[in-house]
Structures are given as C-alpha cells and as structure tokens.
Write a protein that holds these residues in place. Sequence first.
Motif, PDB file in Angstrom:
ATOM      1  N   HIS A 297      33.272  12.113  79.833  1.00  0.00           N
ATOM      2  CA  HIS A 297      32.838  13.304  80.578  1.00  0.00           C
ATOM      3  C   HIS A 297      32.897  14.528  79.687  1.00  0.00           C
ATOM      4  O   HIS A 297      33.418  14.493  78.569  1.00  0.00           O
ATOM      5  N   CYS A 298      32.320  15.614  80.194  1.00  0.00           N
ATOM      6  CA  CYS A 298      32.286  16.866  79.435  1.00  0.00           C
ATOM      7  C   CYS A 298      33.204  17.846  80.147  1.00  0.00           C
ATOM      8  O   CYS A 298      33.049  18.081  81.343  1.00  0.00           O
ATOM      9  N   LYS A 299      34.161  18.424  79.409  1.00  0.00           N
ATOM     10  CA  LYS A 299      35.112  19.349  80.030  1.00  0.00           C
ATOM     11  C   LYS A 299      34.462  20.694  80.318  1.00  0.00           C
ATOM     12  O   LYS A 299      34.996  21.484  81.090  1.00  0.00           O
ATOM     13  N   ASN A 300      33.332  20.957  79.687  1.00  0.00           N
ATOM     14  CA  ASN A 300      32.676  22.252  79.919  1.00  0.00           C
ATOM     15  C   ASN A 300      31.832  22.244  81.193  1.00  0.00           C
ATOM     16  O   ASN A 300      31.985  23.088  82.053  1.00  0.00           O
ATOM     17  N   CYS A 301      30.917  21.254  81.317  1.00  0.00           N
ATOM     18  CA  CYS A 301      30.006  21.268  82.471  1.00  0.00           C
ATOM     19  C   CYS A 301      30.374  20.219  83.513  1.00  0.00           C
ATOM     20  O   CYS A 301      29.719  20.136  84.549  1.00  0.00           O
ATOM     21  N   HIS A 302      31.399  19.396  83.233  1.00  0.00           N
ATOM     22  CA  HIS A 302      31.913  18.389  84.166  1.00  0.00           C
ATOM     23  C   HIS A 302      30.926  17.257  84.448  1.00  0.00           C
ATOM     24  O   HIS A 302      31.101  16.520  85.409  1.00  0.00           O
TER      25      HIS A 302
ATOM     26  N   ASN B  41      27.820  15.030  71.252  1.00  0.00           N
ATOM     27  CA  ASN B  41      27.743  16.313  71.932  1.00  0.00           C
ATOM     28  C   ASN B  41      27.281  16.073  73.357  1.00  0.00           C
ATOM     29  O   ASN B  41      26.476  15.184  73.600  1.00  0.00           O
ATOM     30  N   CYS B  42      27.763  16.886  74.294  1.00  0.00           N
ATOM     31  CA  CYS B  42      27.356  16.710  75.686  1.00  0.00           C
ATOM     32  C   CYS B  42      25.846  16.920  75.788  1.00  0.00           C
ATOM     33  O   CYS B  42      25.360  18.010  75.475  1.00  0.00           O
ATOM     34  N   PRO B  43      25.074  15.898  76.194  1.00  0.00           N
ATOM     35  CA  PRO B  43      23.614  16.073  76.260  1.00  0.00           C
ATOM     36  C   PRO B  43      23.179  16.913  77.459  1.00  0.00           C
ATOM     37  O   PRO B  43      21.999  17.150  77.648  1.00  0.00           O
ATOM     38  N   ASN B  44      24.140  17.374  78.247  1.00  0.00           N
ATOM     39  CA  ASN B  44      23.802  18.209  79.397  1.00  0.00           C
ATOM     40  C   ASN B  44      23.911  19.689  79.044  1.00  0.00           C
ATOM     41  O   ASN B  44      22.996  20.461  79.312  1.00  0.00           O
ATOM     42  N   CYS B  45      25.029  20.107  78.412  1.00  0.00           N
ATOM     43  CA  CYS B  45      25.215  21.541  78.145  1.00  0.00           C
ATOM     44  C   CYS B  45      25.293  21.872  76.656  1.00  0.00           C
ATOM     45  O   CYS B  45      25.176  23.024  76.272  1.00  0.00           O
ATOM     46  N   PHE B  46      25.524  20.858  75.781  1.00  0.00           N
ATOM     47  CA  PHE B  46      25.611  21.054  74.332  1.00  0.00           C
ATOM     48  C   PHE B  46      26.710  22.028  73.916  1.00  0.00           C
ATOM     49  O   PHE B  46      26.663  22.596  72.841  1.00  0.00           O
TER      50      PHE B  46
HETATM   51 ZN   LIG Z   1      28.556  19.491  79.099  1.00  0.00          ZN
END
Ligand SMILES: [Zn+2]
Length: 360
Positions: A16-21, A34-39
């Motif tokens: 999971h991504c701690k920035n965008c969840h 890298n998170c492919p949702n928020c980068f």
């Molecule tokens: Zn993210």
Amino acid sequence: MTNELADAWGAMHPAHCKNCHAAFLVPPQAGAPNCPNCFAARLEPMPALQADAPPELVIPFSVSDATLNANLERWLREIPFKPASLNLRALQKNLVRVFLPMYLADARAYGTWTSQMGFDYLVASSEERFDGTNWVTQRLNETRVRWEPRAGELTRAYENLPAPASEAHARWMIALGAADWREPPFDSLRALAFAPDTLGNAIVQAPDLAPNAAWQFARAQLERRAARECETAANAQHHEKFELRAAYGEPRWTLLLLPTYVTSYSDDGGKWIPVRVNGQSGFVNGIKRASMQRAHSWSIALGAAALGAFLLAALLGVAGALYDAFLPALFVLGVTFLLCLAAPVPLLLAWQFNRQQAAK
Ligand SMILES: [Zn+2]
C-alpha cells in the motif's frame, strides 16, 4: 500471506501507499515501486488487503509497442522547454503496467415508467429572397420535435452495467479517454476470464469501494439504458424526464480489471507528474508542463549573446571611427537589438504554456 490469497493471486504480494492509501497487489520482481496512483511515495508491503477477492475478468493489454511509443511521442511533441526527464526514452523507462478495478453489475428491473417522448417531424416552408435582380422562392425543410407523454411497463434483465470500484473512478475514466466518465473507454466484451498468468507481471490496484456502494451508479446506468430502450420501442428520437419506478433483483457483481500504462516525469521542483495510457486504445493523458528552469537558461543565453554583440558593436564602432567605416558596427548593433528583444521570449512562452495547461 494466506494460502487462499496465494491460490488466487499466485506470487503477488499486498502493498500500500502511505501517502494516498491506495492498496495494490505487486508482482514479486517489482520490488518497492513508486506508487502508481500518486507518485509521492514508494509502495510498502502489508500483511493483507481489505479487498483481496480475485477479479472474474481481465481486459488484456492490446496496444503494440510501436503505437504506444508513437502516441507518447505525439503527446510530448508540443511541450516547449521540456523538463530533462520528459523525453520518450525516460517515459519508456518509467513505464509500468497497472490494472485498475471496475465493477460490472447484472440486475433485473420490474416496474413502470413514464417519460416525455420526442418525435421528429418535417415542416416545409418557403422563404422569399432577393438575389439582386429578382425575388426567388426557396423551399426549406425544417425538423421540429413533437413531445408526447408516454408510459409503460418494464420487466427486463440488464447485463454488464459499469460501476466504479474506486473513489477515483470518474477521474480515471476521463484520463483514459472517456468523453463521459459514465461510459468507460474500454471494450469489456474483449475481457478474458481471470487467471494469475493473465496479469503478465502487472501491478493490480485493489478496489476501495464495495459493490454495495457502487449500486446507485449501476442503477443510474440501468435507468439510462432503460430510457434509451423505451425511446426506441416508442419509435421516438428523443426523451426527457424519464422516470422508472422499479424493484430490482439482487444484482450480480463482476470485478473487472482495466489495462493501463502509467509513467511519469519530474517537474522543476522534483515533483513526479503522472502520464497515463489506456492499455486497450493507446490514448495518452497527463499534465503537460514546460520547464521554467530551461526557459530561464535560454533567456540567460540570449541575454549573454546580446551583451557579447553589444561589446562587439562598440569595438567595431571604435575601429570604424579610426578607418571611417561604421557600417559593420551598425549591423552588429541591429543584431544586439534583436537579441535583446528575443531574450525574454523563452520565459514568456513557457509561462504562457503552463498557464494554458493549468486552465484546461
Ligand atoms: Zn500513493
């Protein structure tokens, strides 16, 4: 990892991504991408996903590398003063394949409907026009719409009603080429039954909406389809104020994965800007940003050239005074003047481009 998860997903692991969840299933060799949702952060492993049920259907990637590269190249062509990381090779290097989740609902509706139906009809009229010497009569056929109230009963099953599996659904659909977010820009008829190897080492984003939460969207979609069908059945060409009073059978939900490519480039501030590509149509979308830093360097270079030219003009002026020949000095002075005019142009162009893109 539970055995069930391993059975369903193969060697994919939850992250999971701690920035965008956003939550994902990541193939083993992907490491910590890298998170492919928020980068804005790297994906971190987690013990389990909240929603880890495997999908029933997967739309395969069907864009050829040649088309993908040509579309990316066309997308970045018009950007002036591109940031250093904004070129085809860097975009290709950062390219990852990501499946996005979406639901399809099958549901039955039983009820009654009322609507205003519009019927086209032609009105013949004539117009008198003076062509300079004579009055001429011109026949005109004009289409008008006659509105009539209609009502009826409806008992029908609807299949494959698209519904969001994520809060970001509407944004995704527009980014992947939809004119109306309610009509996904994918052909779901080309979907294959899911098996872990249909994923081909792509990252899978997990749904963050449960099917119950998506039902109102599926129902709205069902009503839109019903309205179109009733319009066709009434031999009408338009409809307005369509109202369906219906009971619905328990919907059947299918989780479908949509193929997308995600790549990114970094702007002057080091922030990664995502560029998304529809993995079925090849449609490219992303924020286009010119580099003010590069434009600045160009302006400085033009300013320095102007200064050099001015010094040369002064030197030629002195030499001209000695030998009574001012023409070369005047010419270089003209060049100086043009360079002075050109120096701020790169900054203005980049600034204006970014402003236009931000307004889109
Ligand atoms: Zn993210």
